[in-house]
Design a protein around this motif. Structure first.
Motif, PDB file in Angstrom:
ATOM      1  N   VAL A 733       0.736  -1.410   0.104  1.00 44.44           N
ATOM      2  CA  VAL A 733       0.444   0.284   0.040  1.00 44.44           C
ATOM      3  C   VAL A 733       0.790   1.303  -0.289  1.00 44.44           C
ATOM      4  O   VAL A 733       0.459   2.742   0.026  1.00 44.44           O
ATOM      5  CB  VAL A 733      -0.973   0.164   1.548  1.00 44.44           C
ATOM      6  N   GLY A 734       2.443   1.092  -0.061  1.00 47.21           N
ATOM      7  CA  GLY A 734       3.060   2.571  -0.509  1.00 47.21           C
ATOM      8  C   GLY A 734       2.801   2.701  -1.718  1.00 47.21           C
ATOM      9  O   GLY A 734       2.373   2.301  -2.142  1.00 47.21           O
ATOM     10  N   ALA A 735       3.782   4.076  -1.248  1.00 47.14           N
ATOM     11  CA  ALA A 735       3.628   5.087  -2.864  1.00 47.14           C
ATOM     12  C   ALA A 735       4.321   4.709  -3.610  1.00 47.14           C
ATOM     13  O   ALA A 735       3.928   4.799  -4.694  1.00 47.14           O
ATOM     14  CB  ALA A 735       4.540   6.269  -1.483  1.00 47.14           C
ATOM     15  N   GLN A 736       5.024   3.745  -3.103  1.00 48.64           N
ATOM     16  CA  GLN A 736       6.384   2.969  -4.790  1.00 48.64           C
ATOM     17  C   GLN A 736       5.282   1.761  -5.274  1.00 48.64           C
ATOM     18  O   GLN A 736       4.736   1.469  -4.613  1.00 48.64           O
ATOM     19  CB  GLN A 736       7.540   2.631  -3.793  1.00 48.64           C
ATOM     20  N   GLU A 737       5.419   1.647  -6.439  1.00 47.01           N
ATOM     21  CA  GLU A 737       4.781   0.504  -7.116  1.00 47.01           C
ATOM     22  C   GLU A 737       5.124  -0.682  -7.296  1.00 47.01           C
ATOM     23  O   GLU A 737       4.804  -1.700  -6.668  1.00 47.01           O
ATOM     24  CB  GLU A 737       4.090   1.456  -8.319  1.00 47.01           C
ATOM     25  N   ALA A 738       5.936  -0.613  -7.222  1.00 48.12           N
ATOM     26  CA  ALA A 738       6.945  -2.104  -7.069  1.00 48.12           C
ATOM     27  C   ALA A 738       8.212  -2.503  -5.711  1.00 48.12           C
ATOM     28  O   ALA A 738       9.292  -2.288  -6.937  1.00 48.12           O
ATOM     29  CB  ALA A 738       7.837  -1.838  -8.414  1.00 48.12           C
ATOM     30  N   PRO A 739       8.163  -1.671  -5.265  1.00 46.50           N
ATOM     31  CA  PRO A 739       9.364  -2.209  -3.740  1.00 46.50           C
ATOM     32  C   PRO A 739       9.703  -3.609  -4.060  1.00 46.50           C
ATOM     33  O   PRO A 739       8.752  -4.378  -4.400  1.00 46.50           O
ATOM     34  CB  PRO A 739       8.343  -1.250  -2.968  1.00 46.50           C
ATOM     35  N   THR A 740      11.155  -3.518  -3.454  1.00 47.65           N
ATOM     36  CA  THR A 740      11.361  -5.261  -2.979  1.00 47.65           C
ATOM     37  C   THR A 740      11.620  -5.038  -1.228  1.00 47.65           C
ATOM     38  O   THR A 740      11.619  -3.997  -0.969  1.00 47.65           O
ATOM     39  CB  THR A 740      12.544  -5.400  -3.909  1.00 47.65           C
ATOM     40  N   TYR A 741      10.908  -5.866  -0.238  1.00 51.37           N
ATOM     41  CA  TYR A 741      11.149  -6.200   0.261  1.00 51.37           C
ATOM     42  C   TYR A 741      11.837  -7.094   1.033  1.00 51.37           C
ATOM     43  O   TYR A 741      11.884  -8.340   0.226  1.00 51.37           O
ATOM     44  CB  TYR A 741       9.821  -6.419   1.217  1.00 51.37           C
ATOM     45  N   THR A 742      13.110  -7.325   1.979  1.00 54.71           N
ATOM     46  CA  THR A 742      14.099  -8.230   2.386  1.00 54.71           C
ATOM     47  C   THR A 742      13.371  -8.396   4.297  1.00 54.71           C
ATOM     48  O   THR A 742      12.824  -7.581   4.751  1.00 54.71           O
ATOM     49  CB  THR A 742      15.256  -8.029   1.884  1.00 54.71           C
ATOM     50  N   VAL A 743      13.565  -9.689   4.467  1.00 53.87           N
ATOM     51  CA  VAL A 743      13.371 -10.251   5.817  1.00 53.87           C
ATOM     52  C   VAL A 743      14.002  -9.783   7.244  1.00 53.87           C
ATOM     53  O   VAL A 743      15.750 -10.508   6.207  1.00 53.87           O
ATOM     54  CB  VAL A 743      12.150 -11.193   5.509  1.00 53.87           C
ATOM     55  N   ALA A 744      13.721  -9.526   8.491  1.00 58.43           N
ATOM     56  CA  ALA A 744      15.111  -9.521   8.601  1.00 58.43           C
ATOM     57  C   ALA A 744      14.050 -10.808  10.232  1.00 58.43           C
ATOM     58  O   ALA A 744      13.568 -10.625  10.496  1.00 58.43           O
ATOM     59  CB  ALA A 744      15.165  -8.380   9.584  1.00 58.43           C
ATOM     60  N   VAL A 745      15.263 -11.495  10.776  1.00 62.83           N
ATOM     61  CA  VAL A 745      14.460 -11.819  11.952  1.00 62.83           C
ATOM     62  C   VAL A 745      15.104 -12.432  13.246  1.00 62.83           C
ATOM     63  O   VAL A 745      16.735 -12.613  13.421  1.00 62.83           O
ATOM     64  CB  VAL A 745      14.499 -13.756  10.903  1.00 62.83           C
ATOM     65  N   SER A 746      14.432 -11.821  14.218  1.00 64.38           N
ATOM     66  CA  SER A 746      14.874 -11.724  15.983  1.00 64.38           C
ATOM     67  C   SER A 746      14.142 -13.539  16.890  1.00 64.38           C
ATOM     68  O   SER A 746      13.237 -13.174  16.863  1.00 64.38           O
ATOM     69  CB  SER A 746      14.316 -10.470  15.975  1.00 64.38           C
ATOM     70  N   ALA A 747      14.882 -14.064  16.360  1.00 64.66           N
ATOM     71  CA  ALA A 747      14.711 -15.210  16.916  1.00 64.66           C
ATOM     72  C   ALA A 747      15.289 -15.666  18.696  1.00 64.66           C
ATOM     73  O   ALA A 747      16.439 -15.540  18.625  1.00 64.66           O
ATOM     74  CB  ALA A 747      14.780 -16.464  15.956  1.00 64.66           C
ATOM     75  N   PRO A 748      14.640 -16.102  20.069  1.00 61.43           N
ATOM     76  CA  PRO A 748      15.237 -16.193  20.797  1.00 61.43           C
ATOM     77  C   PRO A 748      16.433 -17.995  20.487  1.00 61.43           C
ATOM     78  O   PRO A 748      15.744 -18.696  19.401  1.00 61.43           O
ATOM     79  CB  PRO A 748      14.702 -16.693  21.810  1.00 61.43           C
ATOM     80  N   ALA A 749      16.986 -18.418  21.371  1.00 59.75           N
ATOM     81  CA  ALA A 749      18.228 -19.356  22.075  1.00 59.75           C
ATOM     82  C   ALA A 749      16.740 -20.566  21.873  1.00 59.75           C
ATOM     83  O   ALA A 749      15.317 -20.139  22.732  1.00 59.75           O
ATOM     84  CB  ALA A 749      18.882 -19.475  23.201  1.00 59.75           C
TER      85      ALA A 749
END
Length: 814
Positions: A733-749
């Motif tokens: 729903v952003g202004a940019q029509e063709a963005p690329t998103y990458t993921v970051a994970v924060s996981a516990p031990a």
């Protein structure tokens, strides 16, 4: 009086007594039922192509089939629901209610429950905190809390328009409906100066009642309704109906959500500044469903039914059931009303409850509700203890207008030392429980009392000490430290156990210990803030363990907002304050309702789920020291405490990606929860195809797949299951029509988390993409399960395109 050993047991007993009282309503002294009780008959969605008049007739016909001879259907009906859903409330015998349960087309029949109300600078603080902290997401623990002295500063700072969404709303046509205790229309928060005509889509009314008429509404307060509250107020002739607030709660919540900016606001000089609502450009409609003694479930349903038909955009509900006797979804007026409101595109925001800090106390848990926890803001009310000898000051917190001399000259005594000779329990005396102290020993003295949540209330203790002639009171109170209690004309302050040690040491060393208590002073820029309030109800949800609740947190401690005229004034005050400082998740809820209305104003076509997603995924988990938020006990805050984090009103206007869900998703949830297909069809009505059936593999574990902005998975850390995969989908729903998103994970031990794919590439034609999250128990070097993987493990996944951070918390349990 001996103190209870368990806060949970105390609340449980209170809830039992309330339940017994409700069950006994309508019975004579001999236990026989002397009059029928109000029951709610819920019949699901309104049938297609059925006019309200025909629906009302069908209700009366159905009711007539079970009434005993001589009883007319129209004489026993209390409410009829005909807009957003179908049903009625009526005075019935137990046998008549049982007969209705067996009738075709009836989803549920339940005794009318009584719910309780979940009883500025907060908006400026939200802007200041989120502007500096929103870009960092860190799940590690934060430092201990401390304060910065700033007594002479005002309680609010003007924010630049770009940082204040309420001042730059593109339209004033959003409408917030509140189900509450009524409204005080004369408050300046509801002045309509500058507002244009009422939106043409508005279908509501301004009901005439006691001391209330249509002229009390205007272009700001556009609607006001009230309902039959005799079941909670009694049949007294003086209890006539009116939308006018005689409690204060509804006036406070509605001004917090959408009140005008009122300069020079304060509570008798405390918390000075500009009081304003989160969506000051929104219109307000009040649905009075509560009295001071409680809120009738049948009236709550009537309020929802009318709000849907009237045309509100957001419904704010600062009330709920007891966490110990909560009904199932099909017998919960809030869950029922909210379901049909959301199905009609109306956002519903509810308070999480005030039964914290115990676990599994959150209420209003349905996944179609946005559930709000309470946090503090960076303002405190300092009332110090000054000790004799070297005039050292011990920091305390309370709202009092102490008229004691500023010099420490009042004798100081502990409750234990003032124990009555007829009392053997020194511990109760040390807590100054009523009836345990010798009044002759405390007259003219300041009394040091310990306090815990299971004690008699602080105000009761203070009242007895005052009536016995004490000069003042120092309460040693750790758990409730973050909430400044209002003692007004009696000099009382509250100190921590650590601070109290200095007082005890002074008493032990001085032959004639003396002290004084200073009147409250406003301290701003308090750090760290926010922290989760001790009273805020906690997860996990006992009903929906695979939905993470609460959803979001917002300011709910000592919130300054409009109030009804007080019956008396504090000492030395000549003019009544139009504002009050109140705490509770009740106060947090309208903060989020205001934010939701602003998001709706900027995005009129967004579904309630999109608005919820925008609010949750842009929340911050950092405090004003740029450290992870904590609870007010100092422990690291988890998603069970604050959901996705503290609401960030400006960030929610540009979330980048959103998680959407609609009525079909919630119907599948009901199937997975355990309702059969015929019941789900009744609830949904014509929106379901005729051949609808719940999936053969329906299971509560599949609830984790609901397209929710947070993730909750159960059963993973036990022996049976080693890996669980859930699916989510996000819409650009952003202004940019063709963005690329990458993921970051924060996981516990102890937990391995993998997101597939790890990159989402949107195009002009592809606006929605799905991904999977796989949770696996970690193994140690010996190939065994990691010992750390026990209990509840939490973390987050965050999608980013370099501009937006779209964060989703997760919790995994056994």
């Amino acid at each position: 009086m001996a103190r209870s050993s368990s806060n949970t047991m105390l609340w449980l007993l209170l809830a039992v007594f309330a339940s017994l009282a409700a069950a006994g309503a309508g019975r004579g002294d001999d236990g026989r039922r002397s009059s029928p009780q109000v029951y709610v008959v819920y019949m699901g969605a309104v049938p297609p192509r059925t006019s309200p008049d025909l629906l009302l007739e069908s209700h009366l016909r159905l009711l007539g089939t079970v009434l005993k001879r001589g009883r007319r259907a129209d004489s026993v009906v209390v409410h009829q629901y005909k807009h957003g859903f179908s049903g009625f409330a009526a005075r019935l015998s137990k046998d008549e209610a049982a007969a209705l349960r067996r009738k075709p087309g009836v989803v549920s029949v339940f005794a009318d429950p009584v719910y309780q109300l979940h009883t500025t600078r907060s908006w400026d603080f939200l802007q200041q905190t989120t502007t500096t902290a929103a870009v960092k997401t860190d799940d590690s623990a934060g430092p201990a809390r401390r304060r910065s002295s700033n007594k002479n500063k005002g309680s609010s700072k003007p924010a630049a328009p770009a940082d204040d969404p309420s001042s730059s709303t593109p339209a004033t046509d959003t409408i917030i409906g509140l189900l509450d205790s009524g409204i005080w229309p004369e408050s300046p928060s509801f002045n309509d100066a500058g507002f244009g005509p009422v939106p043409s889509r508005w279908k509501g009314v301004c009901m005439t009642g006691d001391d209330f008429n249509s002229s009390n509404c205007n272009n700001k307060l556009i609607g006001a309704r009230y309902y039959d509250l005799r079941s909670v107020r009694g049949p007294s002739p003086s209890d006539g109906g009116s939308p006018r607030d005689d409690v204060g709660h509804g006036t406070h919540t509605s001004s917090t959500a959408a009140g005008n900016a009122v300069t020079g606001a304060s509570y008798y000089g405390l918390a000075p500044g500009t009081a304003k609502g989160g969506s000051a450009g929104s219109r307000v409609s009040m649905y009075r469903v509560c009295a001071e003694s409680g809120c009738a479930g049948s009236a709550i349903l009537a309020g929802f039914d009318d709000a849907i038909a009237d045309g509100v955009d957001v419904v704010s509900v600062s009330l709920g059931a007891s966490p110990f006797f909560r009904p199932d979804f099909s017998a919960d007026p809030i869950a029922i009303g909210a379901f049909h409101a959301v199905a009609k595109g109306v956002m519903v925001v509810c308070s999480a409850g005030n039964s914290g800090p115990d676990a599994a106390t959150v209420v209003n848990e349905a996944p179609w509700i946005l559930t709000v926890a309470a946090t503090t803001i960076d303002r405190d009310f300092e009332s110090n203890v000054v000790l004799g000898g070297n005039n050292s000051a011990v920091k305390g917190v309370a709202i009092n207008f102490s008229n004691l001399d500023r010099s420490p000259k009042y004798p100081l005594i502990t409750g234990a030392a003032a124990k009555s000779g007829s009392v053997s329990d020194t511990d109760s005396a040390s807590h100054c429980e009523p009836g345990t102290l010798d009044s002759s020993k405390i007259r003219g003295k300041i009394v040091l009392c310990h306090h815990s949540q299971s004690d008699t209330s602080k105000l009761e203790k203070a009242d007895e000490l005052q009536s016995d002639g004490a000069a003042g009171c120092i309460l040693v109170n750790d758990a409730e430290r973050s909430v400044a209690t209002a003692y007004l004309d009696f000099p009382v302050t509250e100190v921590t156990s650590a601070a109290a040690s200095a007082i005890h040491k002074y008493i032990a060393s001085a032959s004639q210990p003396v002290a004084t208590i200073t009147p409250a002073a406003t301290v701003t820029e308090y750090k760290p803030a926010p922290v989760v309030a001790y009273f805020s109800s906690r997860g996990p949800s006992s009903q929906t363990g695979n939905i993470l609740k609460p959803d979001i947190a917002a300011p709910g401690v000592n919130i300054l907002a409009s109030w009804i005229p007080p019956s008396s004034l504090p000492p030395g005050q000549k003019q009544a304050s139009q504002f009050n400082l109140v705490s509770g998740t009740s106060m947090a809820c309208p903060h989020v309702a205001g934010a939701a209305a602003t998001v709706k104003a900027w995005n009129p076509t967004w579904s309630p789920a999109k608005i919820r997603s925008a609010i949750m995924t842009t929340a911050t988990t950092l405090n004003n020291e740029r450290a992870p938020m904590t609870t007010d006990s100092g422990s690291a805050a988890t998603p069970y405490d604050l959901g996705a984090g503290q609401v960030h009103p400006t960030g929610a206007l540009d979330p980048g990606l959103v998680y959407d869900a609609g009525e079909d998703d919630y119907l599948r949830f009901l199937c997975n929860y355990g309702y059969n297909a015929s019941t789900v069809r009744l609830i949904a009505g014509s929106t379901l195809p005729g051949g609808f059936s719940c999936a053969a593999n329906a299971s509560k574990h599949l609830i984790s797949d609901l397209n929710y902005p947070s993730i909750a998975v159960s059963g993973l850390l036990g022996k049976a299951t080693r890996t669980v995969t859930v699916t989510r989908a996000v819409t650009n729903v952003g202004a940019q029509e063709a963005p690329t998103y990458t993921v970051a994970v924060s996981a516990p031990a102890g937990l391995d988390v993998k997101v597939t794919p790890s990159k989402l590439e949107f195009t002009r034609s592809v606006k929605k993409l799905a991904f999977q999250v796989t949770f696996s128990r970690s193994r140690n070097d010996d190939g065994d399960d990691d010992a750390a993987a026990k209990g509840a493990l939490s973390g987050s996944i965050t999608w980013s395109d370099g501009k937006h951070l779209v964060r989703s918390p997760f919790v995994v349990t056994s």
